[in-house]
Design an enzyme around this catalytic site. Structure first.
Site, PDB file in Angstrom:
ATOM      1  N   HIS A  95      -7.196   2.580  94.087  1.00 45.43           N
ATOM      2  CA  HIS A  95      -8.359   1.805  93.609  1.00 45.43           C
ATOM      3  C   HIS A  95      -8.889   0.958  94.769  1.00 45.43           C
ATOM      4  CE1 HIS A  95     -10.772  -1.190  91.543  1.00 45.43           C
ATOM      5  NE2 HIS A  95     -10.834  -0.346  90.533  1.00 45.43           N
ATOM      6  N   GLU A 167     -15.696   5.740  92.188  1.00 42.42           N
ATOM      7  CA  GLU A 167     -15.959   4.357  91.832  1.00 42.42           C
ATOM      8  C   GLU A 167     -16.613   3.653  93.018  1.00 42.42           C
ATOM      9  OE1 GLU A 167     -13.475   3.060  88.310  1.00 42.42           O
ATOM     10  OE2 GLU A 167     -12.347   2.521  90.096  1.00 42.42           O
TER      11      GLU A 167
HETATM   12  P1  PGA Z   1     -15.752  -2.490  85.995  1.00 37.23           P
HETATM   13  O1  PGA Z   1     -14.468  -1.976  86.783  1.00 37.23           O
HETATM   14  O2  PGA Z   1     -16.061  -1.503  84.905  1.00 37.23           O
HETATM   15  O3  PGA Z   1     -15.360  -3.841  85.464  1.00 37.23           O
HETATM   16  O4  PGA Z   1     -16.882  -2.558  87.008  1.00 37.23           O
HETATM   17  C1  PGA Z   1     -14.317  -0.609  87.048  1.00 37.23           C
HETATM   18  C2  PGA Z   1     -13.076  -0.337  87.853  1.00 37.23           C
HETATM   19  O5  PGA Z   1     -12.704  -1.124  88.732  1.00 37.23           O
HETATM   20  O6  PGA Z   1     -12.439   0.701  87.623  1.00 37.23           O
END
Ligand code: PGA
Length: 259
Positions: A95, A167
């Site tokens: 992540h 992401e």
């Molecule tokens: P968020 O986070 O939906 O709060 O933007 C997404 C993530 O970090 O996977």
């Protein structure tokens, strides 16, 4: 190839064991569709309790990280074997918050993916472009490179059932702004082409970053999107259920026809 459709939520450094149990108890009262694979990713301390609580439900439980080594002098780290003992269904790797805060690199991500697969764990690998890459028109290139490095040397059979989440760093969290549907379509199509060229059609492609019940529908309807990975909007079970229902109806129901 038909891939499952996934919707999950990563809780980051949120929720105690009691809060996790409360969330799952409330989620168990929601009628979840059986054509969406729903998962939650609690913090380590709540994983065992979450697995027990979710056992009688279709909800899958993932971990937020793991170390690439089997055991040893790695204070504060968690091994794949510790996770398989709990019976987690997947493990998040790479992540962007861990890449930024904890020194995670493409090399450590790749080592973790290998270790997860060797232990029989389903990896959920996160890749993301930063604002400079976005502004330079290099988003697809940046994340394709990250994904290639994460999966280097692994066979289609080993990666079958794996999850890859796009992401964008600029789309995540409080200060994030959601990616447009066009942007997600373009980047996912580049990732899909790269995966298909390597025979990795068993890898499902998820999108994450400021996903909520308002924008989930059009994202879920995109051809190259096999699921959504949600943070803040799904930190209540009602929030997760709302995203699941909107996404499901755009994906499989009549709403998709309005695209
Ligand atoms: P968020 O986070 O939906 O709060 O933007 C997404 C993530 O970090 O996977």
């Amino acid at each position: 190839m038909t891939r499952d459709f996934w919707i999950g939520t990563g809780w980051k450094m949120n929720k105690t064991i009691a809060e996790t149990l409360d969330y799952l108890a409330r989620l168990a009262t929601v009628d979840l569709p059986n054509d969406v694979r729903v998962f939650v990713v609690p913090p380590f301390t709540a994983l065992a309790a979450a697995k027990r609580a979710a056992a009688a439900t279709p909800v899958l439980v993932g971990a937020q990280n793991m170390h690439w080594e089997e055991a040893g002098a790695r204070t504060g780290e968690i091994s794949a074997r510790m996770l398989t003992e709990i019976g987690v269904d997947l493990v998040e790797i790479g992540h962007s918050e861990r890449r930024a805060d904890c020194g995670e690199t493409d090399a450590t991500v790749a080592a973790k993916v290998r270790a997860a697969i060797a232990a029989g764990l389903r990896p959920l690998v996160c890749v993301g472009d930063d604002r400079a890459e976005l502004e330079a028109g290099a988003s697809a290139e940046a994340v394709v490179r990250q994904a290639k490095l994460a999966f280097a040397g692994l066979t289609p059979a080993e990666l079958d059932g794996g999850l890859l989440a796009y992401e964008p760093i600029w789309a995540i969290g409080e200060n994030g702004r959601p990616a447009t549907t066009d942007h997600v379509a373009e980047v996912h199509s580049a990732l899909r082409r790269m995966l298909d060229a390597r025979g990795l059609d068993g890898v499902a492609l998820l999108y994450g970053g400021s996903v909520d019940a308002d924008n989930a529908g059009p994202l879920a309807a995109l051809d190259d999107v096999d699921g959504l990975f949600v943070g803040r909007a799904a930190w209540t079970p009602e929030g997760l259920a709302a995203v699941v229902h909107v996404a499901r109806s755009w994906r499989f129901g009549d709403a998709g026809a309005h695209l």
